[in-house]
Motif scaffolding. Structure first.
Motif, PDB file in Angstrom:
ATOM      1  N   ALA A  13      20.043  38.494  36.158  1.00 51.39           N
ATOM      2  CA  ALA A  13      20.005  39.692  36.989  1.00 51.39           C
ATOM      3  C   ALA A  13      20.987  39.527  38.140  1.00 51.39           C
ATOM      4  CB  ALA A  13      18.588  39.933  37.515  1.00 51.39           C
ATOM      5  N   VAL A  14      21.765  40.560  38.398  1.00 51.93           N
ATOM      6  CA  VAL A  14      22.909  40.431  39.303  1.00 51.93           C
ATOM      7  C   VAL A  14      22.790  41.405  40.470  1.00 51.93           C
ATOM      8  CG1 VAL A  14      25.430  40.434  39.470  1.00 51.93           C
ATOM      9  CG2 VAL A  14      24.315  39.815  37.306  1.00 51.93           C
ATOM     10  N   GLY A  15      22.946  40.874  41.678  1.00 48.71           N
ATOM     11  CA  GLY A  15      23.026  41.706  42.861  1.00 48.71           C
ATOM     12  C   GLY A  15      24.463  41.883  43.297  1.00 48.71           C
ATOM     13  N   ARG A  16      24.681  42.808  44.187  1.00 53.74           N
ATOM     14  CA  ARG A  16      26.045  43.077  44.659  1.00 53.74           C
ATOM     15  C   ARG A  16      26.508  41.972  45.603  1.00 53.74           C
ATOM     16  NH1 ARG A  16      26.437  49.711  45.147  1.00 53.74           N
ATOM     17  NH2 ARG A  16      25.133  50.147  43.313  1.00 53.74           N
ATOM     18  N   GLY A  17      27.624  42.175  46.274  1.00 50.08           N
ATOM     19  CA  GLY A  17      28.232  41.097  47.047  1.00 50.08           C
ATOM     20  C   GLY A  17      28.905  40.128  46.105  1.00 50.08           C
ATOM     21  N   THR A  18      28.640  38.854  46.259  1.00 45.69           N
ATOM     22  CA  THR A  18      29.239  37.842  45.387  1.00 45.69           C
ATOM     23  C   THR A  18      28.419  37.597  44.132  1.00 45.69           C
ATOM     24  OG1 THR A  18      28.125  36.116  46.692  1.00 45.69           O
ATOM     25  CG2 THR A  18      30.410  36.640  47.269  1.00 45.69           C
ATOM     26  N   GLY A  19      27.381  38.418  43.905  1.00 46.84           N
ATOM     27  CA  GLY A  19      26.530  38.242  42.737  1.00 46.84           C
ATOM     28  C   GLY A  19      27.282  38.216  41.415  1.00 46.84           C
ATOM     29  N   PRO A  20      28.179  39.182  41.152  1.00 48.52           N
ATOM     30  CA  PRO A  20      28.901  39.155  39.871  1.00 48.52           C
ATOM     31  C   PRO A  20      29.721  37.878  39.669  1.00 48.52           C
ATOM     32  CG  PRO A  20      29.047  41.341  40.858  1.00 48.52           C
ATOM     33  CD  PRO A  20      28.421  40.447  41.892  1.00 48.52           C
ATOM     34  N   GLU A  21      30.332  37.369  40.730  1.00 45.96           N
ATOM     35  CA  GLU A  21      31.111  36.131  40.608  1.00 45.96           C
ATOM     36  C   GLU A  21      30.209  34.951  40.248  1.00 45.96           C
ATOM     37  OE1 GLU A  21      33.923  35.688  44.065  1.00 45.96           O
ATOM     38  OE2 GLU A  21      33.101  37.655  44.583  1.00 45.96           O
ATOM     39  N   LEU A  22      29.058  34.866  40.913  1.00 48.12           N
ATOM     40  CA  LEU A  22      28.143  33.753  40.640  1.00 48.12           C
ATOM     41  C   LEU A  22      27.482  33.891  39.272  1.00 48.12           C
ATOM     42  CD1 LEU A  22      26.552  33.354  44.178  1.00 48.12           C
ATOM     43  CD2 LEU A  22      28.213  31.849  43.071  1.00 48.12           C
ATOM     44  N   ALA A  23      27.231  35.119  38.843  1.00 47.40           N
ATOM     45  CA  ALA A  23      26.679  35.318  37.502  1.00 47.40           C
ATOM     46  C   ALA A  23      27.671  34.831  36.447  1.00 47.40           C
ATOM     47  CB  ALA A  23      26.342  36.789  37.274  1.00 47.40           C
ATOM     48  N   ASP A  24      28.961  35.102  36.652  1.00 48.96           N
ATOM     49  CA  ASP A  24      29.987  34.611  35.722  1.00 48.96           C
ATOM     50  C   ASP A  24      30.008  33.087  35.693  1.00 48.96           C
ATOM     51  OD1 ASP A  24      30.713  37.181  35.077  1.00 48.96           O
ATOM     52  OD2 ASP A  24      32.475  37.232  36.383  1.00 48.96           O
ATOM     53  N   ASP A 285      28.305  39.150  51.204  1.00 47.50           N
ATOM     54  CA  ASP A 285      29.179  40.296  50.927  1.00 47.50           C
ATOM     55  C   ASP A 285      30.570  40.141  51.530  1.00 47.50           C
ATOM     56  OD1 ASP A 285      27.206  42.918  50.030  1.00 47.50           O
ATOM     57  OD2 ASP A 285      26.252  41.177  50.918  1.00 47.50           O
ATOM     58  N   ASP A 286      30.667  39.427  52.638  1.00 51.22           N
ATOM     59  CA  ASP A 286      31.968  39.262  53.292  1.00 51.22           C
ATOM     60  C   ASP A 286      32.933  38.417  52.462  1.00 51.22           C
ATOM     61  OD1 ASP A 286      30.101  37.158  53.883  1.00 51.22           O
ATOM     62  OD2 ASP A 286      31.501  36.353  55.346  1.00 51.22           O
ATOM     63  N   LEU A 287      32.422  37.695  51.464  1.00 50.33           N
ATOM     64  CA  LEU A 287      33.279  36.852  50.613  1.00 50.33           C
ATOM     65  C   LEU A 287      33.582  37.511  49.264  1.00 50.33           C
ATOM     66  CD1 LEU A 287      31.659  33.323  51.180  1.00 50.33           C
ATOM     67  CD2 LEU A 287      33.548  34.383  52.416  1.00 50.33           C
ATOM     68  N   THR A 288      33.104  38.728  49.066  1.00 51.32           N
ATOM     69  CA  THR A 288      33.260  39.383  47.774  1.00 51.32           C
ATOM     70  C   THR A 288      34.730  39.466  47.361  1.00 51.32           C
ATOM     71  OG1 THR A 288      31.296  40.726  48.196  1.00 51.32           O
ATOM     72  CG2 THR A 288      32.785  41.489  46.473  1.00 51.32           C
ATOM     73  N   GLY A 289      35.015  39.010  46.153  1.00 51.32           N
ATOM     74  CA  GLY A 289      36.360  39.116  45.597  1.00 51.32           C
ATOM     75  C   GLY A 289      37.365  38.097  46.083  1.00 51.32           C
ATOM     76  N   LYS A 290      36.966  37.218  47.001  1.00 52.80           N
ATOM     77  CA  LYS A 290      37.907  36.240  47.544  1.00 52.80           C
ATOM     78  C   LYS A 290      37.981  34.957  46.724  1.00 52.80           C
ATOM     79  CE  LYS A 290      37.450  37.863  52.331  1.00 52.80           C
ATOM     80  NZ  LYS A 290      37.099  37.491  53.732  1.00 52.80           N
ATOM     81  N   GLY A 291      37.020  34.763  45.839  1.00 51.82           N
ATOM     82  CA  GLY A 291      37.048  33.585  44.982  1.00 51.82           C
ATOM     83  C   GLY A 291      36.737  32.287  45.687  1.00 51.82           C
ATOM     84  N   ILE A 292      35.986  32.351  46.793  1.00 50.18           N
ATOM     85  CA  ILE A 292      35.703  31.131  47.554  1.00 50.18           C
ATOM     86  C   ILE A 292      34.216  30.949  47.840  1.00 50.18           C
ATOM     87  CG2 ILE A 292      37.974  30.979  48.638  1.00 50.18           C
ATOM     88  CD1 ILE A 292      36.770  32.290  51.141  1.00 50.18           C
ATOM     89  N   VAL A 293      33.343  31.710  47.182  1.00 49.58           N
ATOM     90  CA  VAL A 293      31.909  31.542  47.417  1.00 49.58           C
ATOM     91  C   VAL A 293      31.474  30.175  46.881  1.00 49.58           C
ATOM     92  CG1 VAL A 293      31.272  32.696  45.249  1.00 49.58           C
ATOM     93  CG2 VAL A 293      29.638  32.600  47.133  1.00 49.58           C
TER      94      VAL A 293
END
Length: 603
Positions: A13-24, A285-293
Motif C-alpha cells: 500500500a502506497v502513500g504520497r510523498g516519497t511513498g512510490p519511490e520506497l514502494a519501488d 514530501d519535501d524529498l519527493t522525486g529527488k532520489g535521496i530518501v
C-alpha cells in the motif's frame, strides 16, 4: 518445522510523498532477495495512492475536501486489507499515509502495534493499543467550525482480544516454559469511574495472572526509579506508547525512528491477525522525486517479511549487518550526512549481502597493522583505478613526468598482467582458488573518465575557463574525451564518468560500488598525479581506503612528480609500487606470511 510457502503473498500500500519511490525499492529488494532463497513473491497493490498529510493541503482545497478525502482513503484501505485477508495474503507493507485515515482503519479493524525492546538484562514487549482511545473516534464541529469535539470509546471485548493476543505473542517471543506473572496496562484509567480496574480483576482470574492498570506518570516514575529488569509485558494506550517508543529505542540502544520499521497486527475476526509493516518515518514530501530518501527502514522491512513470513533464514541479520557496514563507511543518504542516492544506497546494500554469501562464514577482521611493503595488494580486495587517461590530457604532461609513451606502455603492462591473472584464474579448478586473501587475480579494474562539458561546469569553474582563455577539455562526443589507445576498458570493466569533477568520490555511486565489491585498497594510475589522482587519494584516505600509486604510470600537470609522490606518501600514507612488484609477485606466498603476521581482511 514449518515449510516455506510456495508463494509469499505480499500487499503493498502506497502513500504520497516519497511513498512510490520506497514502494519501488521494496518490490525490487524483496524480489531479488527472495530469488536467492527460491521463494516466489506475489505482489498485490490497491488501485489508490493514499494521501500524506501534506498532500491533503497542497491543492488549497477547503475543510470539506480534506474530510471527504480522509474518509475515502480510510474506506479504500480498509477494503483492501479485508480483501487481502480473505484471499490469504500473508502480510502488507505500507508507506506513510495521513494519520487520520489510518486510525479510522485501525479502529475498525482493531489494530495493535507490537515492538520488542531488549538488551542483555532486560526486555519489554510493548503492545500499543491502536483500536481505542483518543487516536480513534470521530470529530463533530460547531456550525461555524469554531469548535470541534472528538468522541471515542473503550470496549471490554476489544480489550479482551488485545490481552489474549499479547499473551500469545509474549509466549512466541519468550520461552514457553517461562511463566508470565503480570501484565501492566498503561491508560488514564482514573477517568472512567473505576470500570477499568473492575475489568482487570475479571481478566486476572480468566488468565491466571496479575493484570493491573497504571497511570502513565506512575509508569514513568517507576522506570526512572527502578529501571527495567527481566521481562516486562506492557499494553499501553496509544497516547502513551506513541511518545515512549522513541524513549525506549534510546534506552535500549536500538534504532532511531528514521531507520526503523514497526509491525501492526489487525485483530478483528475479518482480518485473521493480518500483519502490516510500515516505516516509522513520515512521507517526507519535501524529498519527493529527488532520489535521496533514506531507504534503510524499507530494506529492513523487506528482510523481516522474508525471514518471518517466507522463512528465509538469517536474511534479517544480514540486512542489518549490511546497513551497519554502510553507516560505518559513511555511505548514506543526505539525512544522515552523506551524499549517496536512494538507488546507490540500495545497490550497495544488495552487493554487500551478495558478498556475505560468497565469502567464508568466519572471515576474519582487519587489524591495525602496517601492511608489508612487498605485498602489492596488501592481501586486501583491491581496485586498480585508471584515472583520466584521455586524449585531451596527454599533451600537457610536465617534464618531471615520464614521457607519454612510457606511461602508456607501463599502464598497458599492468593491465595485461592483471587481466592475464584473471584469465588464468578462470581456467583453474574452483578448489584451487579458495583463499581468504585477495591477490592479483582479484583486482577490480575500474576506469574513470573526465567530461568537461560547459553545461556541467559550476559557475566558478566556467569563470576560470573564460577568464584564463582555457580551451574546453574532454567534451562529450569529441575525440578529446576518448581514452588513449590501447588503454581502453574491456566490456567487463566498470567505467565511471565525472562531469566537471576532479574527485570520483563526489559521484553518488562510486564509493557505494567500491564498498559493495568489498574493495579496501586502491592502486592509482593515470593523469594527472597532482590534480585528479591527488583528489582521489585524499578522499579515499579519509574514507578509510589504503592508497598505492604505481611508479612510471602517472603524469603530472603542475608539480614535480617526485614532490607529489613524496607528499602523497607522507600525507595519505600512499605506497609507491614498482612494476616489478606487480609483475613478479602473485601475492599468494606473501599473503600467507601476512596472515601469520596479523594482516587480516574483511571483504
Amino acid at each position: 518445522m514449518t515449510p516455506k510457502p510456495d508463494i509469499l503473498k505480499v500487499g503493498v500500500a502506497v502513500g504520497r510523498g516519497t511513498g512510490p519511490e520506497l514502494a519501488d525499492v521494496f518490490i525490487k529488494v524483496i524480489n531479488e532477495l527472495a530469488h536467492r532463497f527460491n521463494v516466489q513473491v506475489e505482489i498485490h497493490q490497491p488501485s489508490r495512492i493514499y494521501h500524506s498529510y501534506q498532500s491533503l493541503f497542497s491543492g488549497g482545497h477547503g475543510l470539506q475536501y480534506i474530510r471527504d478525502e480522509t474518509n475515502l482513503d480510510a474506506m479504500h484501505y480498509e477494503d483492501f486489507i479485508r480483501k487481502q485477508a480473505a484471499q490469504g495474503t500473508n502480510v502488507i507493507f505500507r508507506t506513510a499515509i495521513t494519520a487520520q485515515s489510518l486510525y479510522l482503519v485501525r479502529e475498525r479493524l482493531e489494530a495493535v502495534k507490537v515492538t520488542r525492546f531488549h538488551k542483555e538484562s532486560a526486555e519489554i514487549l510493548l503492545v500499543r493499543d491502536q483500536a481505542q482511545g483518543f487516536y480513534t473516534g470521530s470529530n463533530t464541529y460547531s456550525l461555524d467550525d469554531s469548535a470541534v469535539s472528538r468522541t471515542n470509546q473503550f470496549d471490554k471485548a476489544i480489550f479482551n482480544r488485545i490481552i489474549t493476543y499479547s499473551l500469545l505473542r509474549a509466549r512466541r517471543c519468550w520461552d514457553d516454559t517461562i511463566k508470565i506473572d503480570s501484565v501492566t496496562m498503561v491508560y488514564k484509567h482514573h477517568l472512567f469511574d473505576g470500570i477499568f480496574d473492575i475489568w482487570a480483576q475479571e481478566w486476572s482470574k480468566e488468565h491466571d495472572l496479575h493484570i493491573q492498570f497504571v497511570q502513565a506518570d506512575t509508569m514513568n516514575r517507576n522506570i526512572l526509579a527502578f529501571g527495567v529488569h527481566g521481562r516486562q509485558m506492557i499494553i499501553a494506550a496509544n497516547e502513551y506508547a506513541d511518545i515512549m517508543e522513541v524513549i525506549f529505542l534510546n534506552m535500549f540502544g536500538q534504532d532511531v525512528q528514521e531507520t526503523s520499521y514497526s509491525e501492526n497486527v489487525y485483530l478483528s475476526p475479518a482480518t485473521s491477525n493480518l500483519v502490516e509493516y510500515q516505516t516509522v518515518h513520515g512521507s517526507a514530501d519535501d524529498l519527493t522525486g529527488k532520489g535521496i530518501v533514506n531507504p534503510s527502514a524499507t530494506l529492513k522491512v523487506a528482510a523481516a517479511i522474508l525471514e518471518r513470513h517466507g522463512l528465509c533464514k538469517d536474511i534479517g541479520s544480514e540486512m542489518n549487518r549490511a546497513i551497519k557496514v554502510m553507516l560505518q563507511q559513511k555511505i548514506c543518504t543526505p539525512d544522515q550526512g552523506g551524499t549517496t542516492t536512494t538507488n546507490g544506497y540500495v545497490s550497495g546494500v544488495l552487493r554487500l549481502i551478495t558478498n556475505f554469501h560468497n565469502l567464508p562464514i568466519n572471515a576474519p577482521t582487519m587489524t591495525n597493522r602496517t601492511p608489508r611493503p612487498s605485498l602489492p595488494t596488501l592481501g586486501l580486495k583491491t581496485g586498480l583505478l585508471i584515472i583520466d587517461f584521455q586524449e585531451d590530457f596527454k599533451g600537457s604532461i610536465n617534464t618531471s613526468s615520464p614521457p607519454l609513451s612510457t606511461i602508456t606502455d607501463n599502464i598497458s603492462r599492468v593491465l595485461s598482467h592483471v587481466r592475464n591473472a584473471q584469465h588464468r584464474a578462470r581456467s583453474c579448478e574452483p578448489s584451487s582458488l579458495n583463499s581468504t586473501f585477495a591477490t592479483i587475480k582479484d583486482i577490480e579494474i575500474i576506469h574513470i573518465r573526465f567530461l568537461g562539458d560547459p553545461s556541467s561546469q559550476p559557475g566558478p569553474w566556467r569563470y576560470r575557463n573564460i577568464n584564463s582563455n582555457r580551451p574546453e577539455k574532454c567534451v562529450s562526443g569529441t575525440e578529446g574525451a576518448n581514452f588513449v589507445q590501447p588503454i581502453v576498458p574491456l566490456e567487463t570493466e566498470r567505467v565511471f564518468e565525472k562531469h566537471s569533477l576532479f574527485d570520483p568520490f563526489m559521484l553518488p555511486d562510486f564509493e557505494t560500488y567500491l564498498r559493495g565489491k568489498g574493495i579496501q585498497h586502491l592502486i592509482l594510475a593515470g593523469l594527472y598525479g597532482d590534480v585528479c589522482l591527488d583528489a582521489t587519494a585524499r578522499s579515499g584516505f579519509q574514507k578509510g581506503f589504503w592508497i598505492s600509486v604505481i611508479e612510471g604510470c602517472v603524469g603530472n600537470l603542475h608539480l614535480r612528480l617526485e614532490d607529489w609522490q613524496r607528499f602523497a606518501g607522507e600525507v595519505y600514507g600512499a605506497k609507491m609500487l614498482t612494476l616489478e612488484e606487480l609483475e613478479t609477485c602473485e601475492d599468494v606466498e606473501d599473503a600467507e606470511v601476512g596472515k601469520s603476521e596479523g594482516l587480516k581482511v574483511t571483504f
